[in-house]
Design a protein around this motif. Structure first.
Motif, short mmCIF file in Angstrom:
data_model
loop_
_atom_site.label_atom_id
_atom_site.label_comp_id
_atom_site.label_asym_id
_atom_site.label_seq_id
_atom_site.Cartn_x
_atom_site.Cartn_y
_atom_site.Cartn_z
N GLU A 62 11.08 4.68 11.45
CA GLU A 62 11.17 3.30 10.98
C GLU A 62 10.93 2.38 12.17
O GLU A 62 11.60 2.50 13.20
CB GLU A 62 12.56 3.05 10.38
CG GLU A 62 12.63 1.76 9.58
CD GLU A 62 14.02 1.54 8.99
OE1 GLU A 62 14.72 2.52 8.70
OE2 GLU A 62 14.39 0.36 8.85
N PHE A 63 9.95 1.48 12.04
CA PHE A 63 9.63 0.61 13.17
C PHE A 63 10.05 -0.82 12.88
O PHE A 63 9.41 -1.51 12.10
CB PHE A 63 8.14 0.71 13.50
CG PHE A 63 7.76 2.07 13.98
CD1 PHE A 63 7.93 2.42 15.31
CD2 PHE A 63 7.27 3.02 13.10
CE1 PHE A 63 7.60 3.69 15.75
CE2 PHE A 63 6.93 4.29 13.53
CZ PHE A 63 7.11 4.63 14.86
N VAL A 64 11.15 -1.22 13.49
CA VAL A 64 11.67 -2.58 13.30
C VAL A 64 12.07 -3.15 14.66
O VAL A 64 12.25 -2.41 15.63
CB VAL A 64 12.92 -2.58 12.39
CG1 VAL A 64 12.53 -2.42 10.93
CG2 VAL A 64 13.90 -1.49 12.80
N THR A 65 12.22 -4.46 14.70
CA THR A 65 12.73 -5.07 15.92
C THR A 65 14.18 -5.49 15.70
O THR A 65 14.58 -5.78 14.57
CB THR A 65 11.90 -6.31 16.32
OG1 THR A 65 11.76 -7.16 15.18
CG2 THR A 65 10.53 -5.91 16.81
N ALA A 66 14.94 -5.49 16.79
CA ALA A 66 16.36 -5.76 16.68
C ALA A 66 16.65 -7.26 16.62
O ALA A 66 15.94 -8.06 17.23
CB ALA A 66 17.08 -5.15 17.87
#
Lengths: 96, 266
Positions: A62-66
């Motif tokens: 899963e590629f997300v930004t914090a």
């Protein structure tokens, strides 16, 4: 929300835990402004503990930004200030 | 704005800037993947470097332990010889060595900690890069360039954060290792030149020199005592011989100062 602890990866926090973290965030902030290393250590420790315990690790695919990034769990105020002051991520050759 | 929020924005700004520079979204994926593979190599090398430093400190700790044991033996020997002053000096030297040992121990723990953290970071990035590679191919195969944009941005920004994270972790480990190496270098030199003794004992191991001298002196003393015994055994016979020579004066009557002369005269 998504929270990263530097050196430990990303975690997903539910709303209740996110609210708790927001409170701790203010403590961390105050400690950095006051330059109080002991308080900073305590506040950061509490925030890290909360995220580790309440958060669910974000899966690798899963590629997300914090939304929030916590410093390394053993960071010093100086380290945090340095990161905030020059806004560059040292040791990251991919930074433009 | 809070510290945690600001840090997250710094990471995001980095990714946004990089994305702005890319003209072809699909190229972005390949370019990013290439950087990820390079980063993996770097972090693995980082782990190896910290491990090397740790092993070096381990060796130094062993050497220091030997020195500490030596000082203990010296203190005991000195006490047996009745030289409390030397025993005290040996124990003082040992105290300083022990302090250095404790310092090293603390640094060893720190290095161990860095090594563990970097190993975990390396494994996490590895998993992330594998997942990115799959995602990259899926995006390329499934979507047209226009459709792909959002997904590419997501994947790129997501992994960009990981790269920044690992980059910082490597930097930290490198800083710790560099500090360590400067100190380790100094201690290595001291141990190699034997100057550590100089450094802590206030002389080129003068304690050992004194003890050696005591040992040598004891040898000479033994020889002297043996010679004296021999002489003492012979002397009465010579005096007896003088007495037998018919002299009227007995040895007892001769004043002490004249006795040797009497002997000489014989």
């Amino acid at each position: 929300m998504i929270v990263r602890i530097l050196g430990e990866g990303q975690f997903r926090l539910d709303d209740a835990s996110s609210a708790k973290l927001t409170v701790l965030d203010k403590d961390v902030d105050a400690a950095v402004h006051a330059g109080d290393e002991a308080v900073f250590k305590m506040a950061l420790g509490a925030a890290v503990k909360l995220v580790r315990e309440d958060g669910v690790p974000v899966p690798d695919d899963e590629f997300v930004t914090a939304d929030y990034i916590l410093p390394f769990s053993d960071a010093t105020i100086d380290e945090v200030r340095k990161l905030l002051t020059d806004g560059t991520i040292h040791g990251d050759p991919t930074a433009p | 704005m809070s510290v945690m929020k600001r840090v997250s924005l710094i990471f995001r700004a980095k990714a946004d800037k990089a994305l702005d520079r890319m003209e072809d979204p699909r190229e972005t994926l390949d370019y990013s993947y290439k950087q990820q593979v390079e980063m993996l190599t770097r972090v693995r090398r980082g782990v190896a470097d910290v491990a090397t430093s740790r092993k070096r400190v381990e060796l130094q700790m062993t050497s220091l332990q030997k020195e500490i044991a030596k000082r203990t033996t010296q203190a005991k020997t000195a006490l047996e010889q009745g030289r409390e002053d030397l025993a005290r000096a040996a124990l003082q030297a040992r105290g300083q060595l022990e302090q250095q040992y404790d310092d090293l121990q603390a640094q060893y723990t720190q290095l161990q900690d860095q090594e563990e953290k970097l190993t975990v970071a390396s494994q996490r990035l590895d998993a992330k890069v594998q997942a990115f590679r799959t995602r990259k191919e899926t995006i390329k195969a499934t979507y047209t360039a226009a459709e792909a944009q959002t997904r590419i941005n997501e994947a790129f920004s997501g992994i960009s954060e990981d790269m920044g994270d690992v980059g910082l972790a490597i930097q930290r480990a490198e800083d710790k290792t560099a500090q360590m190496q400067a100190r380790a270098g100094a201690i290595d030199e001291l141990l190699a030149s034997g100057a550590l003794e100089d450094h802590v004992g206030g002389g080129a191991d003068y304690i050992q020199a004194e003890l050696d001298k005591l040992g040598a002196t004891a040898g000479v003393d033994d020889q002297l005592a043996a010679m004296k015994r021999e002489i003492a055994n012979n002397a009465p016979r010579q005096i007896e011989a003088n007495g037998d020579g018919g002299e009227s004066t007995s040895a007892d009557d001769v004043p002490a100062a004249q006795q040797p002369q009497a002997g000489d005269g014989a």
